[in-house]
Design a protein around this motif. Sequence first.
Motif, short mmCIF file in Angstrom:
data_model
loop_
_atom_site.label_atom_id
_atom_site.label_comp_id
_atom_site.label_asym_id
_atom_site.label_seq_id
_atom_site.Cartn_x
_atom_site.Cartn_y
_atom_site.Cartn_z
N GLU A 138 -0.08 -12.83 0.12
CA GLU A 138 -0.64 -11.48 0.14
C GLU A 138 0.15 -10.61 1.12
N ASP A 139 0.54 -9.42 0.68
CA ASP A 139 1.36 -8.53 1.50
C ASP A 139 2.68 -9.20 1.88
N TYR A 141 6.51 -11.35 0.43
CA TYR A 141 7.82 -11.08 -0.13
C TYR A 141 8.15 -12.10 -1.21
N ARG A 173 6.12 -13.80 10.40
CA ARG A 173 5.29 -12.71 10.92
C ARG A 173 4.98 -13.00 12.39
N ARG A 212 9.45 -0.90 0.28
CA ARG A 212 8.45 0.01 0.86
C ARG A 212 8.54 -0.11 2.37
N ARG A 214 7.65 -1.03 5.96
CA ARG A 214 6.89 -2.15 6.52
C ARG A 214 6.35 -1.80 7.89
#
Length: 214
Positions: A138-139, A141, A173, A212, A214
Motif C-alpha cells: 500500500e502506497d 512501488y 521507509r 507522483r 512523494r
Amino acid sequence: MTTAMEATFLGQNPVAEILEALMDKHSLNQTDLAHRSGVSQPAINRILKERNKAKKPRRETLEKISGVLGVTPEQLTGQDPISVRLFDKGAVPIGRWETLTHVPYSGDMPPGQALICPIPHSDMCFALPVIGEAMVGEDGYREGEVIFVDPAVKLTHGCDVVAVSPKGGLFRRFVETPEGQFLKTLNPCWPNPILPLTSEIILMGTVIFSGRIR
C-alpha cells in the motif's frame, strides 16, 4: 559526428575537463565525489590537475566516478559523446545500484543517460530503477519503477530513502519512534522487514518523486 545534442571535449586530457563540468553540474566538490564514489580525494585531485598529461586513470577508478555522475567510462574519457542533457539543470543522471552495492547491475537501464525530474530538486539528485519487491505494498512501488532520489532533502519520519549497508544497497521507509530510528519495508512478507538504523548504514538520499510527488 557530433550533433547539437552532444558535447565533446578536445583538450589533451578530456577526463579533467569532463569531470570538472559534471562536478559543477551536480554541485559536488572533491570531498563529496570521493565519499559517493569510493575514490580517494587525492586521486580525484590528481585527475583534475593533470590537464597537460595523456595519462588516463585506471578502469576501476573511471567506473566508480562515472557511475556516480551518470555517464559511462567511455564518456568520461571523451571516447564517446555526452548528451548535453547531462549538463541541463533539469536533468538528473540515472544511477546504478552497483555503484551503491558494488555487485553486478541487475536493472534494465543503461548507464550514461539522464531523465528530467519534474519537480524542484537539488543538483545532487539522481534516478534509480526499483529492483525487487521490498517496497511493494500500500502506497508502495512496483519493480522497474523509476525513483528520483535527492540527498539534499531533509530526512523525516515516513519518508522513503535509499541507503547502503555493509551487505548492499537498500530501498526502505524511514521510521522514527521513541525506541530509535528504523528502516522498514512496505512488503509485510519481506524477510527481516524492520532494520535498526545503525552507524554502519549510510543514507544516500530521500525519494522525492516516482510518477507522483512523494
